[in-house]
Write a protein that holds these residues in place. Structure first.
Motif, mmCIF file in Angstrom:
data_model
loop_
_atom_site.group_PDB
_atom_site.id
_atom_site.type_symbol
_atom_site.label_atom_id
_atom_site.label_comp_id
_atom_site.label_asym_id
_atom_site.label_seq_id
_atom_site.Cartn_x
_atom_site.Cartn_y
_atom_site.Cartn_z
ATOM 1 N N GLY A 12 -7.865 4.872 7.552
ATOM 2 C CA GLY A 12 -7.836 3.730 6.658
ATOM 3 C C GLY A 12 -6.498 3.376 6.070
ATOM 4 N N ARG A 13 -5.421 4.002 6.547
ATOM 5 C CA ARG A 13 -4.084 3.673 6.037
ATOM 6 C C ARG A 13 -3.046 3.903 7.125
ATOM 7 N N GLY A 14 -1.855 3.371 6.933
ATOM 8 C CA GLY A 14 -0.785 3.552 7.901
ATOM 9 C C GLY A 14 -0.263 4.975 7.893
ATOM 10 N N PRO A 15 0.326 5.422 8.998
ATOM 11 C CA PRO A 15 0.848 6.787 9.064
ATOM 12 C C PRO A 15 2.021 7.008 8.112
ATOM 13 N N ARG A 16 2.048 8.178 7.520
ATOM 14 C CA ARG A 16 3.188 8.594 6.698
ATOM 15 C C ARG A 16 4.297 9.077 7.620
ATOM 16 N N ILE A 17 5.523 8.646 7.356
ATOM 17 C CA ILE A 17 6.659 8.965 8.216
ATOM 18 C C ILE A 17 7.798 9.518 7.373
ATOM 19 N N GLU A 18 8.302 10.687 7.753
ATOM 20 C CA GLU A 18 9.481 11.263 7.122
ATOM 21 C C GLU A 18 10.423 11.750 8.217
#
Length: 210
Positions: A12-18
């Motif tokens: 339900g949300r965009g991927p977290r990117i670091e």
């Protein structure tokens, strides 16, 4: 140089990117992330670490914008990359080929941990040398577990000094693809159904696409 990438997919949300170091990542579709080079890497002495977490109910596709060119450094020929994949949803990893140029030596380690409801596809393709080059070396170790149980322990090496280094017919390219829970698919080379579920396809030859 050390480069670290963390991708976390949640439903339900965009991927977290670091990202830090010589690699960057960009979200290109709702469930797709492309990796790209922000600097020349891997060179000899470089270490790349990619960690991917896909939570239950989430889906993530990971791609690269271009082939990866591995080069020797000024004082070191050896580089390393590790992929740590934790999959409770659906993960599809299919980067463009890795080309090990000149006398570079590259070591890849991939660890896949799939949950009870998880599904994974992990594809790797490698070419030793650009045109006329035969000095490079590549090795890959793949460890896959499902719900804490061992699924696969697989190791491949190619190039100068490898177990298959034979002047009469050494393989210089490899494609390897692991799928779980799929037991059959149209893959390159030999398809092996795994005892714990899923399947592994492997191919070796002289040139990718040749």
């Amino acid at each position: 140089m050390r480069s670290d990438v963390l991708l976390v997919a949640r439903p339900g949300r965009g991927p977290r990117i670091e990202c830090t170091g010589g690699l960057a990542a960009r979200r290109t579709e709702s469930d797709t992330v492309h990796l790209l080079s922000a600097a020349a890497t891997p060179l000899g002495g470089d270490v790349i670490s990619v960690r991917i977490i896909v939570e239950a109910g989430a889906r993530l596709r990971v791609r690269t914008v271009a082939a990866t060119l591995v080069l020797p450094g000024a004082g070191c020929t050896e580089s390393h990359s590790t992929w740590d994949l934790e999959v409770d949803g659906e993960l599809d990893v299919d980067p463009q080929p890795t080309v090990v140029a000149a006398d570079a030596r590259h070591h890849t380690s991939t660890r896949v941990r799939v949950g009870e409801s998880g599904a994974a596809r992990v594809r790797e393709s490698v070419q030793i040398g650009r045109t006329g080059e035969h000095q490079g070396f590549w090795t890959s170790a793949l460890h896959a577990d499902v719900a804490g149980r061992p699924l696969l322990r697989h190791r491949v090496e190619l190039g100068a000094g490898s177990v298959a280094d034979d002047e009469l017919g050494r393989p210089m390219a490899c494609i390897s693809e692991l799928r779980y829970p799929e037991i059959t698919f149209d893959g390159a080379g030999t398809l092996l159904e795994l005892a714990g579920g899923g399947s592994l396809s492997t191919w070796q030859g002289q040139r990718l696409g040749g």
